[in-house]
Design a protein around this motif. Structure first.
Motif, PDB file in Angstrom:
ATOM      1  N   MET A   1       0.844  -1.176   0.000  1.00 35.79           N
ATOM      2  CA  MET A   1       0.000   0.000   0.000  1.00 35.79           C
ATOM      3  C   MET A   1       0.889   1.240   0.000  1.00 35.79           C
ATOM      4  SD  MET A   1      -1.534  -0.303   3.884  1.00 35.79           S
ATOM      5  CE  MET A   1      -2.046   1.333   4.293  1.00 35.79           C
ATOM      6  N   ILE A   2       0.375   2.293  -0.591  1.00 34.91           N
ATOM      7  CA  ILE A   2       1.138   3.532  -0.697  1.00 34.91           C
ATOM      8  C   ILE A   2       0.200   4.713  -0.463  1.00 34.91           C
ATOM      9  CG2 ILE A   2       0.786   3.680  -3.213  1.00 34.91           C
ATOM     10  CD1 ILE A   2       3.631   4.856  -3.426  1.00 34.91           C
ATOM     11  N   TYR A   3       0.733   5.785   0.122  1.00 32.47           N
ATOM     12  CA  TYR A   3       0.012   7.050   0.214  1.00 32.47           C
ATOM     13  C   TYR A   3       0.409   7.825  -1.040  1.00 32.47           C
ATOM     14  CZ  TYR A   3      -1.926  11.323   2.355  1.00 32.47           C
ATOM     15  OH  TYR A   3      -2.666  12.449   2.637  1.00 32.47           O
ATOM     16  N   LYS A   4      -0.437   7.743  -2.072  1.00 34.71           N
ATOM     17  CA  LYS A   4      -0.142   8.410  -3.338  1.00 34.71           C
ATOM     18  C   LYS A   4      -0.191   9.917  -3.147  1.00 34.71           C
ATOM     19  CE  LYS A   4      -2.639   9.751  -7.097  1.00 34.71           C
ATOM     20  NZ  LYS A   4      -1.995  11.009  -7.248  1.00 34.71           N
ATOM     21  N   PRO A   5       0.889  10.598  -3.505  1.00 35.08           N
ATOM     22  CA  PRO A   5       0.903  12.048  -3.365  1.00 35.08           C
ATOM     23  C   PRO A   5       0.112  12.753  -4.473  1.00 35.08           C
ATOM     24  CG  PRO A   5       3.148  11.144  -3.510  1.00 35.08           C
ATOM     25  CD  PRO A   5       2.196  10.068  -3.878  1.00 35.08           C
ATOM     26  N   TYR A   6      -0.282  13.976  -4.178  1.00 33.36           N
ATOM     27  CA  TYR A   6      -0.859  14.869  -5.178  1.00 33.36           C
ATOM     28  C   TYR A   6       0.181  15.047  -6.295  1.00 33.36           C
ATOM     29  CZ  TYR A   6      -2.511  19.260  -7.222  1.00 33.36           C
ATOM     30  OH  TYR A   6      -2.947  20.228  -8.081  1.00 33.36           O
ATOM     31  N   GLY A   7      -0.266  15.079  -7.539  1.00 35.48           N
ATOM     32  CA  GLY A   7       0.619  15.361  -8.661  1.00 35.48           C
ATOM     33  C   GLY A   7       1.254  14.141  -9.307  1.00 35.48           C
ATOM     34  N   TYR A   8       0.954  12.953  -8.815  1.00 34.47           N
ATOM     35  CA  TYR A   8       1.501  11.720  -9.392  1.00 34.47           C
ATOM     36  C   TYR A   8       0.396  10.955 -10.113  1.00 34.47           C
ATOM     37  CZ  TYR A   8       5.974  12.026  -6.989  1.00 34.47           C
ATOM     38  OH  TYR A   8       7.217  12.417  -6.572  1.00 34.47           O
ATOM     39  N   LEU A   9       0.761  10.279 -11.195  1.00 37.96           N
ATOM     40  CA  LEU A   9      -0.158   9.376 -11.871  1.00 37.96           C
ATOM     41  C   LEU A   9      -0.132   8.029 -11.163  1.00 37.96           C
ATOM     42  CD1 LEU A   9       0.671  10.126 -15.622  1.00 37.96           C
ATOM     43  CD2 LEU A   9      -1.162  11.090 -14.228  1.00 37.96           C
ATOM     44  N   SER A  10      -1.250   7.311 -11.185  1.00 29.54           N
ATOM     45  CA  SER A  10      -1.355   5.999 -10.532  1.00 29.54           C
ATOM     46  C   SER A  10      -0.832   4.906 -11.450  1.00 29.54           C
ATOM     47  CB  SER A  10      -2.812   5.709 -10.168  1.00 29.54           C
ATOM     48  OG  SER A  10      -3.276   6.604  -9.214  1.00 29.54           O
ATOM     49  N   GLN A  11       0.391   5.060 -11.925  1.00 31.26           N
ATOM     50  CA  GLN A  11       0.990   4.075 -12.820  1.00 31.26           C
ATOM     51  C   GLN A  11       2.503   4.106 -12.678  1.00 31.26           C
ATOM     52  OE1 GLN A  11      -0.952   6.043 -16.176  1.00 31.26           O
ATOM     53  NE2 GLN A  11       1.054   6.288 -17.133  1.00 31.26           N
ATOM     54  N   GLY A 170      -4.765   5.287   7.566  1.00 31.52           N
ATOM     55  CA  GLY A 170      -4.211   5.499   8.902  1.00 31.52           C
ATOM     56  C   GLY A 170      -3.315   6.726   8.959  1.00 31.52           C
ATOM     57  N   ALA A 171      -2.199   6.596   9.645  1.00 35.97           N
ATOM     58  CA  ALA A 171      -1.290   7.729   9.864  1.00 35.97           C
ATOM     59  C   ALA A 171      -0.122   7.733   8.883  1.00 35.97           C
ATOM     60  CB  ALA A 171      -0.774   7.703  11.298  1.00 35.97           C
ATOM     61  N   MET A 172      -0.301   7.108   7.722  1.00 33.66           N
ATOM     62  CA  MET A 172       0.789   7.084   6.738  1.00 33.66           C
ATOM     63  C   MET A 172       1.136   8.502   6.296  1.00 33.66           C
ATOM     64  SD  MET A 172      -0.111   3.844   4.245  1.00 33.66           S
ATOM     65  CE  MET A 172       1.388   4.036   3.273  1.00 33.66           C
ATOM     66  N   GLN A 173       2.370   8.683   5.891  1.00 32.51           N
ATOM     67  CA  GLN A 173       2.835   9.959   5.369  1.00 32.51           C
ATOM     68  C   GLN A 173       2.789   9.930   3.846  1.00 32.51           C
ATOM     69  OE1 GLN A 173       3.634  12.707   7.395  1.00 32.51           O
ATOM     70  NE2 GLN A 173       2.639  11.291   8.801  1.00 32.51           N
TER      71      GLN A 173
END
Length: 185
Positions: A1-11, A170-173
């Motif tokens: 699992m990942i906390y996808k940041p703003y500005g990134y594509l999901s690929q 949760g509390a992921m960064q």
């Protein structure tokens, strides 16, 4: 699992010439060969994204039987009536056609969620009130949550997926990756 940041594509792989300057998930760390995102979050959305090399698992999660919960910061103080419309289903555009969203769960959050600061600023309450809602869907049309909140008069300023089935952000960064041994969705 990942906390996808703003500005990134999901690929992980660039699929087109227009995307040459876009940021991809692979820039966030080392990942196994053949890994893929389960579902997508658009470039302007952030939050929980599951990653796998198992196509069947990906298909099962995207089937429409698994709940996905989003927290959305809205432009304006959303009304009870607007939330009721969202829960019943609203008309949005999808693939050039009108579409009525399926009934879902939605409620106004009493407190502002404690998310990490985003790398791009969001307007604050000095420019008018904002509010936060939780919206839980089983379907996942293109930019659906954004279209739903706009359809009831409260455009989305920030969108964070916080849950897929029983897996929570949760509390992921932002940008953090955690390995799950077994996914119990």
């Amino acid at each position: 699992m990942i906390y996808k940041p703003y500005g990134y594509l999901s690929q992980f792989v660039n699929n087109g010439q227009k995307q040459n300057s876009k940021k991809l998930l692979g820039e966030l760390g080392e990942f196994p060969e053949g890994i893929m995102a389960i579902g997508r979050l658009d470039e302007k959305s952030e939050g929980l994204l599951l990653l796998t090399t198992d196509g069947k698992l990906s298909n099962d999660i995207c089937s429409g039987n698994i709940e996905k919960e989003y927290y959305a910061q809205l432009d304006g103080d959303i009304s009870i009536e607007a939330i009721q419309k969202i829960t019943e289903g609203v008309e949005i555009g999808f693939n050039g056609k009108k579409y009525i969203t399926k009934p879902c769960k939605a409620f106004k959050l009493k407190q502002t969620p404690n998310f990490p600061k985003r790398n791009k600023k969001i307007r604050d309450d000095r420019h008018g009130p904002t509010s936060w809602v939780s919206i839980t869907l089983n379907e996942g049309k293109f930019r659906q949550v954004r279209k739903m909140t706009s359809a009831v008069g409260f455009p989305t300023l920030r969108l964070v997926r916080v849950r897929i089935g029983n897996v929570y952000l949760g509390a992921m960064q932002i940008g953090e990756v955690k390995k799950l041994i077994q996914v119990d969705i």
